[in-house]
Structure formats: structure tokens, C-alpha cells
Design a protein around this motif. Structure first.
Motif, PDB file in Angstrom:
ATOM      1  N   GLY A   1       0.789  -1.215   0.000  1.00  0.00           N
ATOM      2  CA  GLY A   1       0.000   0.000   0.000  1.00  0.00           C
ATOM      3  C   GLY A   1       0.822   1.266   0.000  1.00  0.00           C
ATOM      4  O   GLY A   1       0.396   2.308  -0.509  1.00  0.00           O
ATOM      5  N   ALA A   2       2.039   1.182   0.574  1.00  0.00           N
ATOM      6  CA  ALA A   2       2.904   2.356   0.657  1.00  0.00           C
ATOM      7  C   ALA A   2       4.332   1.896   0.872  1.00  0.00           C
ATOM      8  O   ALA A   2       4.595   0.775   1.332  1.00  0.00           O
ATOM      9  N   LEU A   3       5.274   2.755   0.524  1.00  0.00           N
ATOM     10  CA  LEU A   3       6.687   2.549   0.809  1.00  0.00           C
ATOM     11  C   LEU A   3       7.158   3.685   1.709  1.00  0.00           C
ATOM     12  O   LEU A   3       6.764   4.843   1.531  1.00  0.00           O
ATOM     13  N   ALA A   4       7.996   3.340   2.672  1.00  0.00           N
ATOM     14  CA  ALA A   4       8.527   4.363   3.581  1.00  0.00           C
ATOM     15  C   ALA A   4      10.054   4.331   3.539  1.00  0.00           C
ATOM     16  O   ALA A   4      10.646   3.300   3.834  1.00  0.00           O
ATOM     17  N   PRO A   5      10.682   5.435   3.134  1.00  0.00           N
ATOM     18  CA  PRO A   5      10.067   6.694   2.699  1.00  0.00           C
ATOM     19  C   PRO A   5       9.368   6.546   1.343  1.00  0.00           C
ATOM     20  O   PRO A   5       9.647   5.615   0.602  1.00  0.00           O
TER      21      PRO A   5
ATOM     22  N   ASN B   1      18.064   8.583   3.362  1.00  0.00           N
ATOM     23  CA  ASN B   1      17.334   7.472   3.971  1.00  0.00           C
ATOM     24  C   ASN B   1      17.749   6.110   3.432  1.00  0.00           C
ATOM     25  O   ASN B   1      17.007   5.136   3.566  1.00  0.00           O
ATOM     26  N   GLY B   2      18.928   6.058   2.804  1.00  0.00           N
ATOM     27  CA  GLY B   2      19.481   4.759   2.432  1.00  0.00           C
ATOM     28  C   GLY B   2      19.419   4.386   0.977  1.00  0.00           C
ATOM     29  O   GLY B   2      19.874   3.302   0.600  1.00  0.00           O
ATOM     30  N   GLU B   3      18.851   5.257   0.107  1.00  0.00           N
ATOM     31  CA  GLU B   3      18.816   4.902  -1.308  1.00  0.00           C
ATOM     32  C   GLU B   3      20.195   5.090  -1.909  1.00  0.00           C
ATOM     33  O   GLU B   3      20.887   6.076  -1.640  1.00  0.00           O
ATOM     34  N   THR B   4      20.589   4.124  -2.751  1.00  0.00           N
ATOM     35  CA  THR B   4      21.870   4.246  -3.438  1.00  0.00           C
ATOM     36  C   THR B   4      21.779   5.348  -4.486  1.00  0.00           C
ATOM     37  O   THR B   4      20.694   5.715  -4.937  1.00  0.00           O
ATOM     38  N   GLY B   5      22.910   5.901  -4.859  1.00  0.00           N
ATOM     39  CA  GLY B   5      22.925   7.032  -5.780  1.00  0.00           C
ATOM     40  C   GLY B   5      22.301   6.721  -7.127  1.00  0.00           C
ATOM     41  O   GLY B   5      22.513   5.642  -7.677  1.00  0.00           O
ATOM     42  N   ARG B   6      21.524   7.640  -7.644  1.00  0.00           N
ATOM     43  CA  ARG B   6      20.964   7.542  -8.997  1.00  0.00           C
ATOM     44  C   ARG B   6      20.597   8.935  -9.474  1.00  0.00           C
ATOM     45  O   ARG B   6      20.456   9.877  -8.688  1.00  0.00           O
TER      46      ARG B   6
ATOM     47  N   GLN C   1       4.245   9.072 -12.419  1.00  0.00           N
ATOM     48  CA  GLN C   1       4.260   8.808 -10.987  1.00  0.00           C
ATOM     49  C   GLN C   1       3.628   7.446 -10.717  1.00  0.00           C
ATOM     50  O   GLN C   1       2.550   7.138 -11.237  1.00  0.00           O
ATOM     51  N   PRO C   2       4.283   6.613  -9.902  1.00  0.00           N
ATOM     52  CA  PRO C   2       3.827   5.220  -9.769  1.00  0.00           C
ATOM     53  C   PRO C   2       2.456   5.105  -9.121  1.00  0.00           C
ATOM     54  O   PRO C   2       2.143   5.788  -8.145  1.00  0.00           O
ATOM     55  N   ARG C   3       1.664   4.208  -9.677  1.00  0.00           N
ATOM     56  CA  ARG C   3       0.339   3.897  -9.139  1.00  0.00           C
ATOM     57  C   ARG C   3       0.331   2.565  -8.396  1.00  0.00           C
ATOM     58  O   ARG C   3      -0.604   2.278  -7.649  1.00  0.00           O
ATOM     59  N   VAL C   4       1.356   1.738  -8.650  1.00  0.00           N
ATOM     60  CA  VAL C   4       1.471   0.431  -7.996  1.00  0.00           C
ATOM     61  C   VAL C   4       2.874   0.321  -7.413  1.00  0.00           C
ATOM     62  O   VAL C   4       3.858   0.667  -8.090  1.00  0.00           O
ATOM     63  N   LEU C   5       2.972  -0.177  -6.172  1.00  0.00           N
ATOM     64  CA  LEU C   5       4.249  -0.222  -5.461  1.00  0.00           C
ATOM     65  C   LEU C   5       4.584  -1.654  -5.052  1.00  0.00           C
ATOM     66  O   LEU C   5       3.709  -2.408  -4.603  1.00  0.00           O
ATOM     67  N   TYR C   6       5.873  -1.997  -5.213  1.00  0.00           N
ATOM     68  CA  TYR C   6       6.364  -3.302  -4.758  1.00  0.00           C
ATOM     69  C   TYR C   6       7.617  -3.102  -3.923  1.00  0.00           C
ATOM     70  O   TYR C   6       8.419  -2.198  -4.184  1.00  0.00           O
ATOM     71  N   ASP C   7       7.787  -3.963  -2.946  1.00  0.00           N
ATOM     72  CA  ASP C   7       8.942  -3.933  -2.060  1.00  0.00           C
ATOM     73  C   ASP C   7       9.588  -5.306  -2.114  1.00  0.00           C
ATOM     74  O   ASP C   7       9.000  -6.290  -1.636  1.00  0.00           O
TER      75      ASP C   7
ATOM     76  N   ASP D   1      15.005   2.599  -5.892  1.00  0.00           N
ATOM     77  CA  ASP D   1      13.677   2.615  -6.508  1.00  0.00           C
ATOM     78  C   ASP D   1      13.814   2.598  -8.025  1.00  0.00           C
ATOM     79  O   ASP D   1      14.488   3.462  -8.609  1.00  0.00           O
ATOM     80  N   HIS D   2      13.166   1.630  -8.645  1.00  0.00           N
ATOM     81  CA  HIS D   2      13.104   1.538 -10.101  1.00  0.00           C
ATOM     82  C   HIS D   2      11.709   1.960 -10.550  1.00  0.00           C
ATOM     83  O   HIS D   2      10.708   1.385 -10.093  1.00  0.00           O
ATOM     84  N   LEU D   3      11.654   2.932 -11.428  1.00  0.00           N
ATOM     85  CA  LEU D   3      10.379   3.401 -11.964  1.00  0.00           C
ATOM     86  C   LEU D   3      10.146   2.726 -13.316  1.00  0.00           C
ATOM     87  O   LEU D   3      10.889   2.947 -14.273  1.00  0.00           O
ATOM     88  N   TYR D   4       9.123   1.899 -13.380  1.00  0.00           N
ATOM     89  CA  TYR D   4       8.765   1.199 -14.605  1.00  0.00           C
ATOM     90  C   TYR D   4       7.492   1.835 -15.155  1.00  0.00           C
ATOM     91  O   TYR D   4       6.390   1.606 -14.634  1.00  0.00           O
TER      92      TYR D   4
END
Length: 565
Positions: A66-70, A80-85, A95-101, A198-201
Motif C-alpha cells: 500500500g505504501a513505501l517508507a520513505p 534514507n538509504g537509497e543508493t545514488g541515482r 508517478q507510480p500507481r502500484v508499489l512493490y517492495d 527505486d526503479h520506476l517502470y
């Protein structure tokens, strides 16, 4: 890139290539030494297993969160821990409508009921990794968290870069081979939570054309120099895309829907085929010093050796993926010793204009083939029966198949047909998906690429891979014609990132019928030349072309090209 570097270790990439290591730092050399130790302390020889003991594992669609934090954002969230991109391109539009972890972690896996549990690396700890089911028009964000053990020994590297093979997406989400990251930030702590990316598809048609729709994709690790080891350890999973034509609903009332066999895990079944080398005790081993190609002594389907799959007397869609490091297959469907017809609907996961009736299909590493099997065609409807999927293509080393067909061949999957009639609302219409026309006049340039060997390493146009700069650039919105040539007696399945192409010719002749659709893997062998029409649309950034014999890829048979405005 990773914090490890050739400069820190005092070794250059070229020197490591000369040593046959193709490494980028001292930590990688240590990993190789661990691999050698593991191999010298385990028994060698054959590994005997009884066929048809294990049911075929079949993943259902992974549930989104339902959500990703952050929360996902256009800019990289390094705090908050994301690798550089780089920032996500066209973020406002997609903007993503569906989220996966997805948790990339180590786990135990049993390849056969009679064998031991092996340690694997898996997306959410499974082999194959979790299956993502997506739809056009619904952008997806997948957060890949690296929770692999930083002190891992053996083959592979616990640094990752995840590539969604064949997706039309921006460079920062493509899984560029040099954009790998470890589980923890630099420093003494080994207990911090895994770093992530985070990969945006966008799940958008290339050029906005629905005739460019993709279907059967797969994500796998693409860590520079260690793709073979990381994929071999288990980092591979399916990503399936649907739209208003291939809707994923066999009872869809829409006049545009094909109503192919559907229900991922029910009548729509992904099959990941990988050969692996087992020692006499049933433990997987890998020789990373072998840069010719890697062959196994057992063929696994969805992570099991010779599994069985219970089916009903109706149509099924099987999405066959060759996820092997180097082996090419030629599959036959055998019933009572005779090859049977099946319906071929998609090459490299992309629907053809019309279905083909075939009795065999050849797939090189990373190629896909979607087929329909109607099990009510076999035997007496009132009795149980069985059909076997068989590989008959002989291959004895990593170079290429011998060309000899084996009789009976390697039985890899048994379909156990259950007695009794069942309802089957699915269909295979005479028309599938139209192809966009090819206008070669749009090509602004021709390029030639020779895939060859030099000094024990693999080259493209005489060049070793340079991760730091492109070999050439192409302009967004243009088209080109590329000629891919295999030099010497080798099979090179060439994969081009970012865009699919269309084969214009093989050695001056029209390609076979199943290759006349859109493709992303182009097998070339024995001096063969393949001419490909390819366009570059919608996104910019760094991309790759490489051989998908991943021993060749890991030993420098890659090209970086940049798409620029």
C-alpha cells in the motif's frame, strides 16, 4: 558505482583481465578465492536423482504494497538509504500507481527431493524470484533492497544492479551494469538495514504505439563482472505485462481482448529453464574462471530438477525463458515417443501477428518463447496421461551446440494430464497483434558490430567494455540499422537494452517466421550476420549491448552506448 575500485586495490581492470579474473577490487579477489576453496573441499563426480519427484513450483502474482517508507520521489533519497541515482525521467507523467517492495536476500533452496538444501540468493528469497504482474498505463515503482550478506564467500558478488530485461524505460531504472550497490554504506557497521534503489517502470508503449507492447519480461542481476555468478545463485524473476489486447482474462468480454489462456499460476505458467552444475553430493558449484561458457549437468525448471506439473484437459499458456548461462535448447513436446504440435504465439515474449503451428523451438540464453499446449488433444479424455517436454539439442561445451539432435534427449518436465473434461473458455485467435511497419528510410546511420575474442577476453569491434564512457552515442527520436556479426566458432546471443528491434535479414536472407516479430535477443553463430532495424525513443541516458552468454558478458563483451537529446 560501488565504493570498491581498481584504484583502491592497486590493480587495473586490464591487468585483472589478463589474469582471467575480470575483477574490480580486492574484495572480488577474495570472493574468487572463497569459491576455489569451496570447490576443492566438496566431492566431484556425477549426481544421481530420480525424475518426477518434485511438483513444479509456480509463483502467483506478487501482491503490491500500500505504501513505501520513505515514499518514492523523483530525486534520489540518499539520506534514507537509497543508493545514488539520477532523478527519474518524466516523473510527473509516470508517478507510480502500484508499489512493490522486494527483499534481495540469502535463503535455502532444495533443487530435488533427494538432495540437500543449497544457499541461494533470491528476490524475496525464492527461486525463481517473485513474479510481478503489471499493466500498461499503470506505472510501477519497485524498491529493491539489498540484504545480501556482505561477508558472503563463493561465486558471485553481494553487490547488485537489477535489470528488467526488455522493458522500455529510463536509464536510471534500467539496471546499468556499473550502477551496483552493496547492502550497507561504507564504514564498519555490518548491521545497518540494506540499502535500496527505486526503479520506476512506466509501462508505456515505445513511441506511444500499442503495436509495440511487451509481454514476457524478466528481471535479473546485472552486476558488472559478476552477472553470471549472481544470476546462477538465483537472482532472476518474471515480470509480465498485460493490456487491452493481451488482457490476462480468458473471459474478457471486450472485443479487443484475445482471451488467451489466463490466470498466472493457473493456466498461464512461466517456466524458467536453467542448467546447473552439481557435485556428487548435490551442491551447486560454478567455475568463474571459465570464460568460454558455463554448462550444467542437470537442467532445472523453476528451480527443480525434472519436476512434474498436473494439468487438466484444456489449453495452457507456457512462457518459456532460457535463463541458463550459456546453453541453447531445442524443445520438443513428446507423447508416446512422438513429437507433437504446439502453438507458438510470441518470440522474446512479444506476440506475433498470427500464431504458428510448430513441433520444435530453439531458444538461446535470455530468449523467450510463449507457446499454447492443448492437453485435451492427447489420449483418452477419460484416462490419465502424460506428455514430456524434452531438450534434444546436444551441447558439450560453452562454445555452441554441436548441431546434433539427441534421441530421446533430456527429459526436463513431465505434464501429468488428469482424466475428465473441463470447461475451457480460452481461445487462440487467428490474429494476435499487428506489427508496426518498418521504414528503413528513417535510419540515419548504419553501424557494424563484430563480436570476437582477443587475448583470452571477449570484445566488440576489438574493444573491451569500458563502463566509464560510451563507445558511441545515438540521438533520441532517430532510427539506425545495426549489423551484428559473430566472428569465429561461437554462439553469441546479443541483447540490446532500452529498445527492441526488427531483424531485416540473416546472412542476406529473410529471418524464419518466428523471428519476424519484435526482438531483444539476436543469436548469432559461426560468422553469421544479422541486420537489425532499431529506434531510440522516449528516454535518454546510458544503456548497453552485450552477449547474453553471461561468461562472455562478464569478460568484457559489452558495449555502453548513450542516448542523447
Amino acid at each position: 558505482m560501488s565504493s570498491s575500485s581498481t584504484k583502491e586495490s592497486g590493480l587495473s581492470r586490464r591487468n585483472l583481465l589478463k589474469l582471467g579474473m575480470v575483477a574490480t577490487g580486492t574484495s572480488i579477489i577474495a570472493s574468487r578465492i572463497g569459491d576455489i576453496q569451496a570447490q576443492t573441499t566438496t566431492p566431484s563426480g556425477g549426481y544421481t536423482t530420480t525424475p518426477w519427484m518434485d511438483p513444479l513450483p509456480v509463483n502467483r502474482a506478487l501482491a503490491p504494497v500500500g505504501a513505501l517508507a520513505p515514499a518514492p520521489a523523483a530525486d534520489c533519497d540518499e539520506a534514507n538509504g537509497e543508493t545514488g541515482r539520477l532523478p527519474h525521467q518524466r516523473w510527473t507523467e509516470f508517478q507510480p500507481r502500484v508499489l512493490y517492495d522486494i527483499d534481495v536476500r540469502q535463503a535455502e533452496h532444495q533443487f530435488h527431493a533427494q538432495g540437500p538444501k543449497n544457499l541461494i540468493w533470491g528476490y524475496n528469497g525464492t527461486l525463481p524470484g517473485s513474479t510481478i504482474v503489471a499493466r500498461y498505463g499503470e506505472p510501477v515503482c519497485v524498491r529493491f533492497r539489498n540484504n545480501l550478506p556482505g561477508d558472503a564467500v563463493g561465486y558471485g558478488s553481494p553487490e547488485i544492479s537489477t535489470h528488467l530485461h526488455n522493458l522500455h524505460c529510463a536509464s536510471e531504472s534500467d539496471g546499468f551494469t556499473g550502477d551496483y550497490y552493496s547492502a550497507t554504506k561504507a564504514g564498519p557497521s555490518l548491521t545497518a538495514p540494506g540499502r535500496w534503489k527505486d526503479h520506476l517502470y512506466p509501462n508505456t508503449y515505445a513511441g506511444g504505439d500499442a503495436r509495440e507492447a511487451l509481454g514476457t519480461l524478466w528481471f535479473h542481476d546485472h552486476r558488472m563482472d559478476f552477472t553470471a555468478g549472481n544470476v546462477y545463485r538465483g537472482l532472476a524473476g518474471f515480470y509480465l505485462l498485460f493490456d487491452h489486447i493481451d488482457s490476462g482474462n480468458e473471459t474478457d468480454p471486450s472485443p479487443t481482448a484475445l482471451r488467451l489462456p489466463s490466470g498466472v499460476g493457473d493456466f498461464d505458467i512461466p517456466l524458467m529453464v536453467q542448467d546447473k552444475q552439481f557435485d556428487a553430493s548435490g551442491y551447486v558449484k560454478l567455475d568463474q574462471f571459465n570464460n568460454d561458457g558455463i554448462l550444467g549437468n542437470k537442467i532445472c525448471v523453476n528451480g527443480k530438477i525434472q519436476p512434474f506439473f498436473d494439468v487438466r484437459r484444456r489449453k495452457y499458456r507456457f512462457r518459456i525463458l532460457n535463463a541458463s548461462p550459456s546453453r541453447q535448447y531445442e524443445f520438443y513436446l513428446m507423447y508416446k515417443g512422438r513429437a507433437q504440435n504446439f502453438t507458438y504465439i510470441a518470440n522474446d515474449g512479444n506476440l506475433l501477428p498470427a500464431p504458428l503451428t510448430m513441433q520444435k523451438i530453439r531458444v538461446a540464453p535470455a530468449e523467450r518463447a510463449d507457446i499454447i499446449i492443448d492437453f485435451k488433444a492427447f489420449g483418452n479424455i477419460g484416462a490419465d496421461d502424460e506428455v514430456i517436454l524434452v531438450n534434444r539439442l546436444e551441447q558439450v561445451d560453452g562454445r555452441k551446440p554441436t548441431g546434433k539432435l539427441l534421441t530421446p534427449g533430456d527429459e526436463i518436465l513431465k505434464f501429468k494430464i488428469k482424466a475428465g473434461a473441463v470447461d475451457d473458455p480460452s481461445q487462440v485467435p487467428a490474429k494476435l497483434r499487428d506489427l508496426p511497419p518498418i521504414d528503413t528510410k528513417k535510419a540515419v546511420r548504419r553501424r557494424n558490430f563484430e563480436f570476437d575474442r582477443s587475448g583470452g577476453s571477449w570484445t566488440v569491434n576489438g574493444n573491451l567494455f569500458d563502463v566509464t564512457k560510451p563507445l558511441f552515442t545515438v540521438k533520441k527520436g532517430t532510427a539506425e540499422i545495426w549489423t551484428l556479426e559473430s566472428k569465429g566458432s561461437w554462439l553469441h546471443p546479443v541483447h540490446i537494452h532500452m529498445e527492441e528491434g526488427r531483424i531485416l535479414s540473416r546472412d542476406g536472407k529473410s529471418p524464419p517466421a518466428h523471428e519476424r516479430g519484435r526482438k531483444d535477443v539476436y543469436p548469432i553463430i559461426d560468422g553469421e550476420e544479422v541486420e537489425v532495424f532499431i529506434q531510440f525513443r522516449d528516454f535518454i541516458g546510458k544503456y548497453m549491448m552485450h552477449c547474453h552468454n553471461i561468461s562472455h558478458e562478464d569478460h568484457a563483451m559489452m558495449v555502453r552506448f548513450d542516448v542523447v537529446d
